[in-house]
Scaffold this active site. Sequence first.
Site, PDB file in Angstrom:
ATOM      1  N   CYS A  76      46.950  18.756  93.656  1.00 52.00           N
ATOM      2  CA  CYS A  76      47.997  19.126  94.094  1.00 52.00           C
ATOM      3  C   CYS A  76      48.265  20.021  93.826  1.00 52.00           C
ATOM      4  CB  CYS A  76      48.689  17.592  94.187  1.00 52.00           C
ATOM      5  SG  CYS A  76      49.453  17.210  92.653  1.00 52.00           S
ATOM      6  N   CYS A 134      50.661  19.710  90.220  1.00 45.80           N
ATOM      7  CA  CYS A 134      49.438  20.006  89.677  1.00 45.80           C
ATOM      8  C   CYS A 134      48.963  21.353  88.810  1.00 45.80           C
ATOM      9  CB  CYS A 134      48.455  19.161  89.420  1.00 45.80           C
ATOM     10  SG  CYS A 134      48.719  17.488  88.566  1.00 45.80           S
ATOM     11  N   HIS A 137      49.012  11.809  86.592  1.00 45.46           N
ATOM     12  CA  HIS A 137      47.812  12.477  87.182  1.00 45.46           C
ATOM     13  C   HIS A 137      47.143  13.021  86.067  1.00 45.46           C
ATOM     14  CE1 HIS A 137      49.249  13.944  92.301  1.00 45.46           C
ATOM     15  NE2 HIS A 137      49.417  12.540  91.065  1.00 45.46           N
ATOM     16  N   GLU A 168      45.641  16.230  85.939  1.00 42.17           N
ATOM     17  CA  GLU A 168      45.751  17.131  85.313  1.00 42.17           C
ATOM     18  C   GLU A 168      47.187  17.114  84.201  1.00 42.17           C
ATOM     19  OE1 GLU A 168      44.153  17.827  89.898  1.00 42.17           O
ATOM     20  OE2 GLU A 168      45.361  16.643  88.309  1.00 42.17           O
TER      21      GLU A 168
END
Length: 149
Positions: free
Chosen positions: A76, A79, A46, A48
């Site tokens: 999410c 993260c 991801h 992040e």
Amino acid sequence: MREALRLAKKADSLGEVPIGAVVVLDGKIIGRGYNLRTRSQMATAHAEMRAIDRACRKICSWRLENAEIYVTLEPCPMCMGAILNSRIERLYFGAYEQKGRSLTKELAAANLLNHTVEVTGGIMEEECSTLLTSFFTEMRAREKLKKPI
């Protein structure tokens, strides 16, 4: 947020969900990331996570105290866990997660790991949302063309 949007567009150009993130410390970007889940076939790729990893490497510490993170989409739970664990002080995000799967406010305020994160959403929301909406509209159109009539 403009740099996070630029990174999101880079992800989009690669066929990835267009999400970008930057970690800022003392007014300087110390970590950048964009989604690469499909290309890398890694669930943790991801934006992040990649930005936090790069920031930690840059300052040679897992603690990103006094840092801020800017993300084009509300993070999410995975993260948010990384944001809390790395001790980032402030989170700014653009588009809100429409399916309500983020738990951002709840996790940020829960004092997990003896740390809380200040959260501000809706930064450049229209630009961030439009990029995501366009990506998914185009993706659905491509998928529809693949299906036999």
